[in-house]
Design a protein around this motif. Structure first.
Motif, PDB file in Angstrom:
ATOM      1  N   GLY A  11       1.112  10.179 -11.294  1.00  8.38           N
ATOM      2  CA  GLY A  11       2.623  10.030 -11.562  1.00  8.38           C
ATOM      3  C   GLY A  11       3.678  10.497 -10.171  1.00  8.38           C
ATOM      4  N   GLU A  12       3.272  11.150  -9.376  1.00  7.64           N
ATOM      5  CA  GLU A  12       4.084  11.765  -8.392  1.00  7.64           C
ATOM      6  C   GLU A  12       4.658  10.603  -7.524  1.00  7.64           C
ATOM      7  N   ALA A  13       5.627  10.510  -6.905  1.00  9.51           N
ATOM      8  CA  ALA A  13       6.324   9.673  -5.843  1.00  9.51           C
ATOM      9  C   ALA A  13       5.486   9.655  -4.905  1.00  9.51           C
ATOM     10  N   ALA A  14       5.145   8.524  -4.227  1.00  3.86           N
ATOM     11  CA  ALA A  14       4.028   8.268  -3.098  1.00  3.86           C
ATOM     12  C   ALA A  14       4.992   7.113  -2.034  1.00  3.86           C
ATOM     13  N   ALA A  15       4.603   7.520  -0.691  1.00  3.78           N
ATOM     14  CA  ALA A  15       5.646   6.847   0.418  1.00  3.78           C
ATOM     15  C   ALA A  15       4.668   5.702   0.633  1.00  3.78           C
ATOM     16  N   ASP A  20       0.844  -1.199  -0.108  1.00  2.20           N
ATOM     17  CA  ASP A  20       0.030   0.050   0.007  1.00  2.20           C
ATOM     18  C   ASP A  20       1.048   1.215   0.108  1.00  2.20           C
ATOM     19  N   TYR A  21       0.581   2.165  -0.836  1.00  2.87           N
ATOM     20  CA  TYR A  21       1.109   3.510  -0.749  1.00  2.87           C
ATOM     21  C   TYR A  21       0.042   4.638  -0.776  1.00  2.87           C
ATOM     22  N   GLU A  22       0.620   5.890  -0.308  1.00  2.00           N
ATOM     23  CA  GLU A  22      -0.236   6.903  -0.202  1.00  2.00           C
ATOM     24  C   GLU A  22       0.305   8.131  -1.000  1.00  2.00           C
ATOM     25  N   CYS A  23      -0.568   8.614  -2.004  1.00  2.00           N
ATOM     26  CA  CYS A  23      -0.106   9.879  -2.663  1.00  2.00           C
ATOM     27  C   CYS A  23      -0.816  10.905  -2.144  1.00  2.00           C
ATOM     28  N   THR A  24       0.001  12.010  -1.832  1.00  2.00           N
ATOM     29  CA  THR A  24      -0.584  13.202  -1.173  1.00  2.00           C
ATOM     30  C   THR A  24      -1.564  13.883  -2.017  1.00  2.00           C
ATOM     31  N   GLU A  25      -1.547  13.685  -3.164  1.00  2.00           N
ATOM     32  CA  GLU A  25      -2.667  14.368  -4.063  1.00  2.00           C
ATOM     33  C   GLU A  25      -3.727  13.544  -4.395  1.00  2.00           C
ATOM     34  N   CYS A  26      -3.561  12.065  -4.656  1.00  2.00           N
ATOM     35  CA  CYS A  26      -4.844  11.072  -5.046  1.00  2.00           C
ATOM     36  C   CYS A  26      -5.174  10.365  -3.977  1.00  2.00           C
ATOM     37  N   GLY A  27      -4.510  10.280  -2.813  1.00  2.00           N
ATOM     38  CA  GLY A  27      -4.885   8.936  -1.880  1.00  2.00           C
ATOM     39  C   GLY A  27      -4.278   7.789  -1.960  1.00  2.00           C
ATOM     40  N   GLY A  28      -4.814   6.569  -1.560  1.00  2.00           N
ATOM     41  CA  GLY A  28      -4.127   5.577  -1.517  1.00  2.00           C
ATOM     42  C   GLY A  28      -4.130   4.846  -2.671  1.00  2.00           C
ATOM     43  N   PHE A  29      -3.215   3.864  -2.804  1.00  2.00           N
ATOM     44  CA  PHE A  29      -3.511   2.878  -3.953  1.00  2.00           C
ATOM     45  C   PHE A  29      -2.552   1.566  -3.583  1.00  2.00           C
ATOM     46  N   GLU A  30      -2.494   0.431  -4.254  1.00  2.00           N
ATOM     47  CA  GLU A  30      -1.940  -0.569  -3.965  1.00  2.00           C
ATOM     48  C   GLU A  30      -0.936  -1.073  -5.389  1.00  2.00           C
ATOM     49  N   THR A  31       0.385  -1.659  -5.058  1.00  2.00           N
ATOM     50  CA  THR A  31       0.900  -1.783  -6.274  1.00  2.00           C
ATOM     51  C   THR A  31       1.884  -3.187  -5.833  1.00  2.00           C
ATOM     52  N   VAL A  32       1.878  -3.960  -6.830  1.00  2.00           N
ATOM     53  CA  VAL A  32       2.868  -5.330  -6.538  1.00  2.00           C
ATOM     54  C   VAL A  32       4.172  -4.856  -7.013  1.00  2.00           C
ATOM     55  N   ARG A  33       5.239  -5.307  -6.133  1.00  2.00           N
ATOM     56  CA  ARG A  33       6.681  -4.972  -6.134  1.00  2.00           C
ATOM     57  C   ARG A  33       7.394  -5.817  -5.476  1.00  2.00           C
ATOM     58  N   ARG A  34       8.536  -5.863  -5.885  1.00  2.00           N
ATOM     59  CA  ARG A  34       9.667  -6.894  -5.475  1.00  2.00           C
ATOM     60  C   ARG A  34       9.832  -6.441  -3.896  1.00  2.00           C
ATOM     61  N   ILE A  35      10.138  -7.348  -3.142  1.00  2.00           N
ATOM     62  CA  ILE A  35      10.487  -7.026  -1.639  1.00  2.00           C
ATOM     63  C   ILE A  35      11.473  -6.241  -1.462  1.00  2.00           C
ATOM     64  N   ALA A  36      12.668  -6.371  -2.376  1.00  2.00           N
ATOM     65  CA  ALA A  36      13.928  -5.305  -2.277  1.00  2.00           C
ATOM     66  C   ALA A  36      13.218  -3.932  -2.653  1.00  2.00           C
ATOM     67  N   GLU A  37      12.307  -3.730  -3.250  1.00  2.00           N
ATOM     68  CA  GLU A  37      11.879  -2.374  -3.782  1.00  2.00           C
ATOM     69  C   GLU A  37      10.752  -1.774  -2.745  1.00  2.00           C
ATOM     70  N   ARG A  38      10.263  -2.525  -1.619  1.00  2.00           N
ATOM     71  CA  ARG A  38       9.222  -2.252  -0.937  1.00  2.00           C
ATOM     72  C   ARG A  38       9.073  -0.866  -0.131  1.00  2.00           C
ATOM     73  N   ASP A  39      10.250  -0.271   0.002  1.00  2.00           N
ATOM     74  CA  ASP A  39      10.494   0.836   0.795  1.00  2.00           C
ATOM     75  C   ASP A  39      10.557   1.921  -0.006  1.00  2.00           C
ATOM     76  N   GLU A  40      11.155   1.805  -1.162  1.00  2.00           N
ATOM     77  CA  GLU A  40      11.123   2.680  -2.204  1.00  2.00           C
ATOM     78  C   GLU A  40       9.802   3.729  -2.516  1.00  2.00           C
ATOM     79  N   PRO A  41       9.831   4.945  -2.642  1.00  2.00           N
ATOM     80  CA  PRO A  41       8.582   5.465  -3.199  1.00  2.00           C
ATOM     81  C   PRO A  41       8.099   4.895  -4.500  1.00  2.00           C
ATOM     82  N   ALA A  42       6.765   4.835  -4.574  1.00  2.00           N
ATOM     83  CA  ALA A  42       6.125   4.222  -6.075  1.00  2.00           C
ATOM     84  C   ALA A  42       5.515   5.478  -6.656  1.00  2.00           C
TER      85      ALA A  42
END
Length: 71
Positions: free
Chosen positions: A33-37, A5-27
């Motif tokens: 298209g903005e980076a979300a934590a 789960d990620y939270e965009c400050t403009e659009c709200g929450g969304f889910e994305t499938v990612r590798r475990i190694a990338e989980r803490d990087e912004p999506a």
């Protein structure tokens, strides 16, 4: 691959499938298209371990308590 789960400050929450190694990087938000934590939510404690039980760090930096339901 796991879903995070990620939270965009403009659009709200969304889910994305990612590798475990990338989980803490912004999506990138799929709408703007903005980076979300990543949203990190702690799991409830199950099993009622004693207060003096030491926490142990497992793989991928996850924290476990003696008697947890996952291990």
């Amino acid at each position: 691959m796991p879903v995070y789960d990620y939270e965009c400050t403009e659009c709200g929450g969304f889910e994305t499938v990612r590798r475990i190694a990338e989980r803490d990087e912004p999506a990138l938000c799929p709408q703007c298209g903005e980076a979300a934590a990543r949203v990190v939510i702690g799991a409830p404690s199950l099993g009622g371990g004693s207060p003096d039980t030491r926490e142990q760090t497992g793989s991928y930096g996850m924290r476990h308590r003696g008697g947890c339901s996952c291990c």
